[in-house]
Enzyme design. Structure first.
Site, PDB file in Angstrom:
ATOM      1  N   HIS A  81      49.025  92.619 -10.099  1.00  0.00           N
ATOM      2  CA  HIS A  81      49.693  93.419 -11.116  1.00  0.00           C
ATOM      3  C   HIS A  81      49.876  94.829 -10.549  1.00  0.00           C
ATOM      4  CE1 HIS A  81      48.549  90.782 -14.843  1.00  0.00           C
ATOM      5  NE2 HIS A  81      48.955  90.055 -13.836  1.00  0.00           N
ATOM      6  N   GLU A  83      49.114  97.760 -11.563  1.00  0.00           N
ATOM      7  CA  GLU A  83      47.955  98.664 -11.614  1.00  0.00           C
ATOM      8  C   GLU A  83      46.975  98.370 -10.488  1.00  0.00           C
ATOM      9  OE1 GLU A  83      49.179  96.843 -14.114  1.00  0.00           O
ATOM     10  OE2 GLU A  83      48.911  97.806 -16.072  1.00  0.00           O
ATOM     11  N   CYS A 116      46.956  94.810 -18.998  1.00  0.00           N
ATOM     12  CA  CYS A 116      46.424  93.527 -19.473  1.00  0.00           C
ATOM     13  C   CYS A 116      44.897  93.565 -19.375  1.00  0.00           C
ATOM     14  CB  CYS A 116      46.980  92.375 -18.635  1.00  0.00           C
ATOM     15  SG  CYS A 116      46.165  92.174 -17.031  1.00  0.00           S
TER      16      CYS A 116
END
Lengths: 194, 194
Positions: A81, A83, A116
């Site tokens: 992801h 991040e 998330c």
């Protein structure tokens, strides 16, 4: 005979370095978010991953440390992801697993969509002192992404560990990138559930 | 001028490949856990990271796909918990970001301690169908590690996404490794909180 690679690596898209060079350090949080959202849009246009970007900056100066984009489908790893990518690059670049150690300049993670469950969990371990988000969980869910299970008050889970949180920064702009991705029939890469 | 590396990589400890070759596929879950806990112990003895290991196996045969250990301090990246390492290796090896896709043999993640918030969040995205754990969250906390914020019923957060969970498998054995790490003055690498 068992074998596994002894080195694991992932590659950033070719366009990313030139794109990053256009960034001028900016103390205005909205301008930093604009840059991150533009990176998420470019990731969609270039077909190099999902509609998400994140970057690590110095809090006080707005200096860019690292820029990450979602690479799940293109690099074939579910952890990639935006991040996670941005945090890993920043730590490699600065040579530390703790971006918040006492001797360090305070760092922040700016991300185009609320994290998330996995990325939320990664934030306290990274040492960043501030997180800023644009699109909301429900915006990601509205286009088909699963944000995962998060603690009921996820913002408090960060603030209690010394990480400030700013939400809804340029939310509409980030949402338009999510919408564009879906219009282009972008892959929703949630794993299959039996 | 902004610069960041275009490839990010991390290296597994030298001892790990030979160690893995000693594993014989075993359909007994406790035996697979014994192997994972032994790897966590070796990681402490070799001073190559925190007292945690995790591995991906085929559920039905017990065939080993990947073995990971905690590499946070030695590789300088806060995301490199054992579970993340094991999942990344398995996905690289099998060439897919979804270990649970319909065509795949079902896979499981066996980990020496219950997953922290980050690793818990990573599990549903990986596609594994079963998770087995040894030491409990409270065992990790008792020796000083922060397990992070997790949903109130973290097991249900996995089962609702099609991932079965087995806890307390060889818990005492895993706890003894945590204790040993602390006796050896192993680093508790939680980030500093201001």
């Amino acid at each position: 005979m068992f074998f596994q690679p002894s080195r694991i690596s992932f590659d950033l898209p070719d366009w990313l370095e030139d794109f990053s060079k256009n960034y001028v350090s900016n103390p205005d949080l909205n301008k930093r978010m604009d840059f991150v959202i533009a990176a998420s849009k470019r990731n969609v246009e270039q077909n190099t991953g999902g509609p998400f970007a994140a970057a690590v900056f110095e809090v006080n100066t707005g200096k860019l440390i690292s820029l990450g984009v979602n690479l799940v489908t293109t690099q074939g790893m579910s952890i990639l992801h935006a991040e996670i990518v941005a945090l890993a690059i920043a730590q490699r670049k600065l040579g530390t697993y703790d971006l918040g150690k006492e001797s360090a300049i305070p760092h922040e993670l700016i991300t185009s969509t609320e994290p998330c469950g996995m990325c939320l969990g990664a934030i306290p371990w990274s040492g960043v002192r501030h997180v800023a988000t644009a699109a909301r969980d429900e915006d990601a869910r509205a286009v088909g992404f699963d944000e995962g299970a998060k603690p009921e008050d996820w913002i408090q889970s960060l603030t209690s560990r010394g990480v400030k949180v700013s939400t809804n920064i340029e939310r509409e702009s980030a949402c338009s990138v999510l919408q564009r991705y879906i219009k282009n029939n972008g892959s929703i890469y949630n794993p299959e559930v039996s």
